[in-house]
Design an enzyme around this catalytic site. Structure first.
Site, mmCIF file in Angstrom:
data_model
loop_
_atom_site.group_PDB
_atom_site.id
_atom_site.type_symbol
_atom_site.label_atom_id
_atom_site.label_comp_id
_atom_site.label_asym_id
_atom_site.label_seq_id
_atom_site.Cartn_x
_atom_site.Cartn_y
_atom_site.Cartn_z
ATOM 1 N N GLU A 23 -3.465 7.180 -4.143
ATOM 2 C CA GLU A 23 -3.905 6.592 -5.089
ATOM 3 C C GLU A 23 -5.105 6.815 -4.141
ATOM 4 O OE1 GLU A 23 -3.642 2.040 -6.451
ATOM 5 O OE2 GLU A 23 -1.190 2.650 -5.406
ATOM 6 N N HIS A 75 -0.308 0.567 -10.139
ATOM 7 C CA HIS A 75 -0.923 -1.346 -9.344
ATOM 8 C C HIS A 75 -1.161 -2.033 -10.264
ATOM 9 C CE1 HIS A 75 -3.047 -1.251 -5.007
ATOM 10 N NE2 HIS A 75 -3.340 -2.562 -5.313
ATOM 11 N N ARG A 110 0.801 -1.169 -0.193
ATOM 12 C CA ARG A 110 -0.176 0.077 0.368
ATOM 13 C C ARG A 110 1.204 1.149 0.039
ATOM 14 N NH1 ARG A 110 -3.207 -2.991 -1.755
ATOM 15 N NH2 ARG A 110 -5.557 -3.526 -0.567
#
Length: 323
Positions: free
Chosen positions: A255, A281, A226
Site C-alpha cells: 500500500e 483497506h 498495517r
C-alpha cells in the site's frame, strides 16, 4: 471566509457541513481542484489519503491545520508542521467499531469457507463435496489479540459475546492480568489471531516465518492493522503448506498512501490461495464510521480556525499560526 481543502472522497454530509462554515475545494470528483491550485488561500486541509510533506506546507502560507480523516499520521510530516505552527490532528476511535466488525466478517468467512462455497456454487458444483466445506464454530475457541487499543478492546468484547476465550499480548498492559500472555504463548494458543499494533521498526514483520511456524496448526490470521506487520511471502508459504486454516488481510505491505499498488504474483499469489481473503483497506469504511470520522475531523478544523486548540492533536506547534 476560511478555505478548507479536502483531499479524497468523504461522507457527503461532512462536505455540506464544511461548506456551511467555509469555502471548500475538493481534490476529487467532477471539477476536482488540486491543492496547488488553491495553496495560497488554504487555511485547513482535511486529509483522508495521500502524503503531506514539508514542501507542500511551504507552499501553503495560510495553512493552520492538517486534520487526518483517520488515525494514522505516518504520511504527514508532523514535526515539520509543528515547526511551521501548523496543527496535525487525527480521529481516534471513530471507525473502531467498523474495523472490529470487519475482523469478524473475515474470521467468519474463513471459518465457514464462505468464499470457496460461493465460488463452487456459482460454478454449479454446490452439491458435489459438502464435506470439503465443513466449517468451524467460534464458541469455545481462543481469540488472540496482538495489541489492545480501542479496536482490540471492541474485538475482545465481540469475541467474548461469541463464547470465545480472549488472550492478549501487549507490553503496555499489566503483565500480571490473567488474560495477558507472552507473544510465544499467544501464537501457540490462538485459534484466531488478530493484529492491533502500530507499524514501527519493532513491529515490522512481527508475524514472520518463525512466528507463523509457532502458530497453532489450523489457526486463522487476521490483519486489519498495517500491511508491514506480516511477512506476506512467509504467509503465502504457510497457507500453501496448509499450516494455517486461513488468513484475512485488509492491508497489504504494497500500500502507498492508503491505496493498494499492483501486487507482484511472486510476492502474494492471491489467485492461488483459496484460504486467503483480501480486502482493499475498507475495514473502517461504513456509512456510520465515515460520518463520525469526518465530523470529528471537521470539528478539529473548526476549533483551530476559531483560535482554539484541537481535541486530538498529534503534534504540538510551539507557536501556532496566527492569521
Amino acid at each position: 471566509m476560511p478555505h478548507i481543502h479536502i483531499s479524497s472522497p468523504i461522507h457527503p454530509a461532512v462536505v455540506e457541513a464544511a461548506r456551511a462554515r467555509a469555502e471548500v475545494s475538493l481534490a476529487y470528483g467532477p471539477g476536482a481542484v488540486p491543492l496547488d491550485a488553491v495553496a495560497g488561500r488554504v487555511d485547513a486541509v482535511l486529509l483522508r489519503s495521500g502524503a503531506f510533506t514539508d514542501e507542500m506546507m511551504a507552499g501553503c502560507p495560510r495553512l493552520r491545520i492538517i486534520a487526518r480523516h483517520g488515525v494514522g499520521t505516518d504520511t504527514v510530516d508532523s514535526p515539520a508542521a509543528a515547526r511551521r505552527g501548523i496543527w496535525v490532528t487525527n480521529t481516534p476511535g471513530g471507525n473502531s467499531r467498523a474495523v472490529a466488525e470487519h475482523v469478524f466478517a473475515l474470521t467468519l468467512a474463513l471459518g465457514r469457507r464462505l468464499t470457496i462455497a460461493s465460488d463452487e456454487t456459482r460454478r454449479g458444483r454446490w452439491a458435489e463435496d459438502r464435506a470439503a466445506l465443513n466449517g468451524i464454530e467460534l464458541e469455545g475457541r481462543t481469540l488472540g489479540l496482538l495489541g489492545m487499543g480501542n479496536i482490540g478492546a471492541i474485538v475482545a468484547d465481540i469475541g467474548r459475546a461469541l463464547g470465545m476465550t480472549v488472550i492478549v499480548a501487549d507490553p503496555a498492559l499489566d503483565q500480571a492480568l490473567p488474560h495477558v500472555v507472552p507473544l510465544d504463548e499467544l501464537l501457540a494458543r490462538a485459534d484466531v489471531l488478530s493484529l492491533h499494533v502500530p507499524l514501527l521498526p519493532a513491529t515490522h514483520h512481527i508475524i514472520d516465518a518463525a512466528a507463523l511456524v509457532r502458530m497453532k496448526p489450523g489457526a486463522i490470521l487476521i490483519n486489519t492493522g498495517r500491511g508491514g506487520l506480516v511477512d506476506e511471502t512467509a504467509l503465502a508459504a504457510a497457507l500453501r503448506a496448509g499450516h494455517l486454516g486461513g488468513a484475512g488481510l485488509d492491508v497489504l505491505e504494497a500500500e502507498i498512501a492508503d491505496m493498494v499498488a499492483p501486487m507482484p504474483h511472486n510476492r502474494l499469489p492471491i489467485a492461488e490461495l483459496p484460504n486467503l481473503i483480501v480486502t482493499p483497506h475498507v475495514a473502517g469504511q461504513t456509512d456510520e464510521a465515515l460520518m463520525k470520522v469526518g465530523m470529528t475531523a471537521l470539528a478539529e478544523i473548526a476549533a483551530v480556525l476559531a483560535g482554539g486548540r484541537p481535541t486530538h492533536p498529534v503534534n504540538a506547534p510551539a507557536t501556532p499560526f496566527q492569521p
